[in-house]
Design a protein around this motif. Structure first.
Motif, PDB file in Angstrom:
ATOM      1  N   LEU A 297       0.794  -1.238   0.000  1.00  0.00           N
ATOM      2  CA  LEU A 297       0.000   0.000   0.000  1.00  0.00           C
ATOM      3  C   LEU A 297       0.825   1.286   0.000  1.00  0.00           C
ATOM      4  O   LEU A 297       0.279   2.360  -0.269  1.00  0.00           O
ATOM      5  CB  LEU A 297      -0.933   0.020   1.232  1.00  0.00           C
ATOM      6  CG  LEU A 297      -2.045  -1.016   1.283  1.00  0.00           C
ATOM      7  CD1 LEU A 297      -2.813  -0.883   2.595  1.00  0.00           C
ATOM      8  CD2 LEU A 297      -2.998  -0.867   0.104  1.00  0.00           C
ATOM      9  N   ARG A 298       2.094   1.204   0.306  1.00  0.00           N
ATOM     10  CA  ARG A 298       2.862   2.438   0.503  1.00  0.00           C
ATOM     11  C   ARG A 298       2.905   3.319  -0.740  1.00  0.00           C
ATOM     12  O   ARG A 298       3.011   4.553  -0.628  1.00  0.00           O
ATOM     13  CB  ARG A 298       4.272   2.107   0.959  1.00  0.00           C
ATOM     14  CG  ARG A 298       5.090   1.267  -0.020  1.00  0.00           C
ATOM     15  CD  ARG A 298       6.429   0.945   0.573  1.00  0.00           C
ATOM     16  NE  ARG A 298       7.211   0.082  -0.310  1.00  0.00           N
ATOM     17  CZ  ARG A 298       8.417  -0.372  -0.012  1.00  0.00           C
ATOM     18  NH1 ARG A 298       8.980  -0.040   1.149  1.00  0.00           N
ATOM     19  NH2 ARG A 298       9.062  -1.156  -0.858  1.00  0.00           N
ATOM     20  N   GLU A 299       2.811   2.722  -1.942  1.00  0.00           N
ATOM     21  CA  GLU A 299       2.851   3.525  -3.160  1.00  0.00           C
ATOM     22  C   GLU A 299       1.589   4.356  -3.344  1.00  0.00           C
ATOM     23  O   GLU A 299       1.561   5.260  -4.188  1.00  0.00           O
ATOM     24  CB  GLU A 299       3.060   2.608  -4.374  1.00  0.00           C
ATOM     25  CG  GLU A 299       4.382   1.854  -4.360  1.00  0.00           C
ATOM     26  CD  GLU A 299       5.583   2.780  -4.324  1.00  0.00           C
ATOM     27  OE1 GLU A 299       5.523   3.868  -4.960  1.00  0.00           O
ATOM     28  OE2 GLU A 299       6.578   2.449  -3.641  1.00  0.00           O
ATOM     29  N   ARG A 300       0.554   4.061  -2.576  1.00  0.00           N
ATOM     30  CA  ARG A 300      -0.690   4.819  -2.688  1.00  0.00           C
ATOM     31  C   ARG A 300      -0.651   6.120  -1.906  1.00  0.00           C
ATOM     32  O   ARG A 300      -1.554   6.951  -2.037  1.00  0.00           O
ATOM     33  CB  ARG A 300      -1.866   3.963  -2.203  1.00  0.00           C
ATOM     34  CG  ARG A 300      -2.143   2.755  -3.089  1.00  0.00           C
ATOM     35  CD  ARG A 300      -3.288   1.905  -2.573  1.00  0.00           C
ATOM     36  NE  ARG A 300      -4.502   2.660  -2.343  1.00  0.00           N
ATOM     37  CZ  ARG A 300      -5.664   2.112  -2.016  1.00  0.00           C
ATOM     38  NH1 ARG A 300      -5.753   0.796  -1.875  1.00  0.00           N
ATOM     39  NH2 ARG A 300      -6.734   2.867  -1.819  1.00  0.00           N
ATOM     40  N   LEU A 301       0.358   6.288  -1.078  1.00  0.00           N
ATOM     41  CA  LEU A 301       0.452   7.504  -0.275  1.00  0.00           C
ATOM     42  C   LEU A 301       0.900   8.686  -1.125  1.00  0.00           C
ATOM     43  O   LEU A 301       1.863   8.579  -1.895  1.00  0.00           O
ATOM     44  CB  LEU A 301       1.437   7.305   0.868  1.00  0.00           C
ATOM     45  CG  LEU A 301       1.035   6.307   1.961  1.00  0.00           C
ATOM     46  CD1 LEU A 301       2.198   6.086   2.918  1.00  0.00           C
ATOM     47  CD2 LEU A 301      -0.197   6.802   2.708  1.00  0.00           C
ATOM     48  N   PRO A 302       0.234   9.817  -1.009  1.00  0.00           N
ATOM     49  CA  PRO A 302       0.687  11.018  -1.722  1.00  0.00           C
ATOM     50  C   PRO A 302       2.088  11.419  -1.261  1.00  0.00           C
ATOM     51  O   PRO A 302       2.468  11.180  -0.120  1.00  0.00           O
ATOM     52  CB  PRO A 302      -0.353  12.078  -1.329  1.00  0.00           C
ATOM     53  CG  PRO A 302      -1.539  11.310  -0.866  1.00  0.00           C
ATOM     54  CD  PRO A 302      -1.004  10.058  -0.237  1.00  0.00           C
ATOM     55  N   ARG A 303       2.840  12.008  -2.154  1.00  0.00           N
ATOM     56  CA  ARG A 303       4.181  12.445  -1.817  1.00  0.00           C
ATOM     57  C   ARG A 303       4.144  13.416  -0.622  1.00  0.00           C
ATOM     58  O   ARG A 303       3.323  14.315  -0.570  1.00  0.00           O
ATOM     59  CB  ARG A 303       4.815  13.142  -3.025  1.00  0.00           C
ATOM     60  CG  ARG A 303       6.286  13.541  -2.816  1.00  0.00           C
ATOM     61  CD  ARG A 303       6.813  14.271  -4.035  1.00  0.00           C
ATOM     62  NE  ARG A 303       6.740  13.429  -5.208  1.00  0.00           N
ATOM     63  CZ  ARG A 303       7.689  12.550  -5.566  1.00  0.00           C
ATOM     64  NH1 ARG A 303       8.758  12.419  -4.807  1.00  0.00           N
ATOM     65  NH2 ARG A 303       7.552  11.847  -6.664  1.00  0.00           N
ATOM     66  N   GLY A 304       5.038  13.180   0.322  1.00  0.00           N
ATOM     67  CA  GLY A 304       5.132  14.053   1.485  1.00  0.00           C
ATOM     68  C   GLY A 304       4.271  13.634   2.661  1.00  0.00           C
ATOM     69  O   GLY A 304       4.308  14.289   3.714  1.00  0.00           O
TER      70      GLY A 304
END
Length: 249
Positions: A52-59
């Motif tokens: 799931l970590r790639e779903r987090l918006p940058r920052g």
């Protein structure tokens, strides 16, 4: 404006079904390194951190709790918010405890300001201990119900709560005739409906503990209550009385 995104990482557990119906392996989920993503305070994803970590918006800041367990909020299935102020009060028998402490304290909830203050403290204490949902008794006074729903809604909690219907074997002030209790229940259900979709249910707790006749009266009140209202009935708990349940339609 996009909703604010928050994320929590750590051992993650939740139930996806009823373990009594489908068995533990199919009901229970455990992620040793999990990620919980929320947008605007609403959970949008939960599962393995790596997936799931790639779903987090940058920052996005990820709060990491590797030595803790992340789980859904607890559910308290029976509690009396109007008795918060008399927790651990002594009583050798139920009826003595009711007369000396409970009825005295619950009459204070006729004051809306007092009800609101206790409801605020009660909700904060539930959240402080990880409880986000509760089935709780209020008092006979509608303002005791309004205060609880106002405070719990402000915190995004789920509450099943409502007026107590009590018409005999109690001090005259908190006792109410059944017709008065029913009108209050109908008004509260209507108010709740006007609020729009809410994670709340309104019910009318019956307190027939002190007299068998009140059970029958409570049954008729529930039978005529709005369809949107649930009901929560009590067992007779007084040791000097007869044990029995309230027959509901």
């Amino acid at each position: 404006m996009p909703a604010h995104v928050t994320a929590v990482r750590g051992p993650l557990i939740w139930f996806r079904d009823d373990p009594f119906l489908v068995g533990r392996d199919d009901a229970f989920v455990y992620e040793s390194d999990g990620l919980l993503i929320c947008e605007g305070g609403v959970i949008t994803a939960a599962g393995d951190y790596g997936a799931l970590r790639e779903r987090l918006p940058r920052g996005t800041t990820v709060d990491h709790y590797p030595d803790h367990v992340i789980t859904a909020g607890f559910i308290d299935s029976h509690i009396h918010y109007v008795q918060t102020g008399i927790i651990a009060a002594f009583g050798s028998q139920l009826i003595d405890w009711l007369n000396h402490y409970t009825f005295v304290e619950e009459q204070r909830f006729s004051d809306a300001d007092y009800a609101r203050r206790i409801a605020s403290f009660f909700c904060d204490e539930l959240l402080r201990n990880g409880t986000t949902t509760a089935l709780t008794f209020c008092a006979v006074y509608p303002q005791s119900v309004d205060a609880l729903f106002e405070e719990s809604s402000r915190r995004g909690m789920r509450m099943a709560a409502g007026k107590v219907l009590m018409d005999r074997n109690a001090p005259r002030r908190p006792a109410r005739h059944r017709s008065v209790g029913l009108r209050g229940l109908q008004g509260a259900a209507g108010t709740l409906a006007r609020q729009g979709p809410q994670p709340l249910r309104h019910h009318a707790p019956l307190r027939p503990d002190e007299h068998a006749g009140a059970a029958g009266g409570g049954r008729h009140v529930v039978a005529r209550a709005p369809r949107s209202a649930g009901a929560h009935a009590r067992l007779r708990e007084h040791r000097r009385g007869l044990l029995g349940t309230v027959p509901l339609p």
